[in-house]
Scaffold this motif. Sequence first.
Motif, PDB file in Angstrom:
ATOM      1  N   SER A  79      -0.783   7.513  10.515  1.00 56.21           N
ATOM      2  CA  SER A  79      -1.087   6.116  10.848  1.00 56.21           C
ATOM      3  C   SER A  79      -0.143   5.595  11.933  1.00 56.21           C
ATOM      4  O   SER A  79      -0.567   4.848  12.817  1.00 56.21           O
ATOM      5  CB  SER A  79      -0.976   5.230   9.608  1.00 56.21           C
ATOM      6  N   ASP A 115      -2.319   1.378   5.383  1.00 60.68           N
ATOM      7  CA  ASP A 115      -2.732   1.579   6.768  1.00 60.68           C
ATOM      8  C   ASP A 115      -3.063   0.260   7.439  1.00 60.68           C
ATOM      9  O   ASP A 115      -2.711   0.028   8.584  1.00 60.68           O
ATOM     10  CB  ASP A 115      -3.967   2.480   6.819  1.00 60.68           C
ATOM     11  N   ARG A 118       0.021  -1.522   8.333  1.00 65.53           N
ATOM     12  CA  ARG A 118       0.705  -0.863   9.444  1.00 65.53           C
ATOM     13  C   ARG A 118       0.033  -1.153  10.776  1.00 65.53           C
ATOM     14  O   ARG A 118       0.673  -1.205  11.808  1.00 65.53           O
ATOM     15  CB  ARG A 118       0.736   0.646   9.184  1.00 65.53           C
ATOM     16  N   GLU A 164      -8.509   9.081  11.205  1.00 64.65           N
ATOM     17  CA  GLU A 164      -7.368   9.581  10.432  1.00 64.65           C
ATOM     18  C   GLU A 164      -7.846  10.058   9.068  1.00 64.65           C
ATOM     19  O   GLU A 164      -8.546   9.340   8.363  1.00 64.65           O
ATOM     20  CB  GLU A 164      -6.331   8.468  10.235  1.00 64.65           C
TER      21      GLU A 164
HETATM   22 MG    MG Z   1      -1.985   6.882   6.917  1.00 65.92          MG
END
Ligand code: MG
Length: 334
Positions: A79, A115, A118, A164
């Motif tokens: 991430s 995620d 982030r 991802e």
């Molecule tokens: Mg991640």
Amino acid sequence: MTSQETAAPYRRRHSDRRAGDIAVLVARAREGQARSVARLISLVEDASPKLREVSAALVKHAGHAQIVGLTGPPGVGKSTTTTALVTRFRAAGKRVGVLAVDPSSPFSGGALLGDRVRMQEHALDPDVFIRSMASRGHLGGLAWATPQALRVLDGAGCDVVLIETVGVGQAEVEIAQLADTTIVLLAPGMGDGIQAAKAGILEVADLYVVNKADRDGAQQTVRDLRYMLSLGGRHSAAGAWRPPILSTVASRGEGIEEVVTALDKHRQWLDASGERARRQQERAAAEIEAIAVAALRARMGDVHGSAALSTLAARVVAGELDPYAAADAVIEEL
Ligand SMILES: [Mg+2]
Ligand SMILES: Nc1nc2c(ncn2[C@@H]2O[C@H](COP(=O)(O)OP(=O)(O)OP(=O)(O)O)[C@@H](O)[C@H]2O)c(=O)[nH]1
């Protein structure tokens, strides 16, 4: 698998009522309206019956986006790297899509939330679409739902889409099928090259990134990888792409420029070698197969527990019919 699950692609859920006219949604998504993109991906996630219409509306707009997969063990920095790449692509004026797909973790809610937090720095950018998908429980998992979500992002004019996925085995193989370029991330202390090989990681990478290069042992991880690659595999054939091994400190954005350069090089190789066309063809075939199998399983769902099936079962028990002949009878009924 229960018949509920097998019927998933045809099940109707609440989001359909909000869907409105698909043509309008698709047109708005193509103009880059985030809300429409989000709704279209919800239709995918909810396995809406309208997907057929969505798919038909998007197919002629597909094939523009560069699709980059990032995979690797939990916590390796996927991430963080994704976020750094988004920053870099945005600086180049590109529209970017991010799909975080968790194929298996029972903790996906938490991880995906992590995620989201982030990637906050890109949350308000109208040219960045970020979406988390928990594909567990979805029929065919990644194979079934992700290509359609990709098509939405591609259709919405994304120049680059980053996917991802936590590398837990089968997921890497599936992601490699979906992406033009697959980045496999490793980090020191998270498993050396040999463990990576065991996880099937070495085969799918177009690009290796040893992240957390600020930590002890990063050089050793690079050496392990280099050694593993020297042992052969699909990369050793003449004219084959030789996956580079790069080092990054994603949390500080170090080495990201080199990753972008390697992505560009791989893209050029894909075009020059005809590999892009080959991968597209393979991807389309896999998608058709996933949809067809899903449709068949959904029909099988109707068979499960049906009176016709119990009749056949009773005849097998009575020794009147062998199970193969009974299965043929079931298939004919589909
Ligand atoms: Mg991640
Ligand atoms: N020291 C160091 N820490 C890093 C680096 N890159 C990421 N991290 C940290 O490593 C932790 C995990 O990073 P993530 O980017 O969430 O890793 P991930 O692979 O996406 O994790 P999952 O999605 O949970 O599998 C975070 O605390 C990051 O701040 C790096 O280059 N060096």
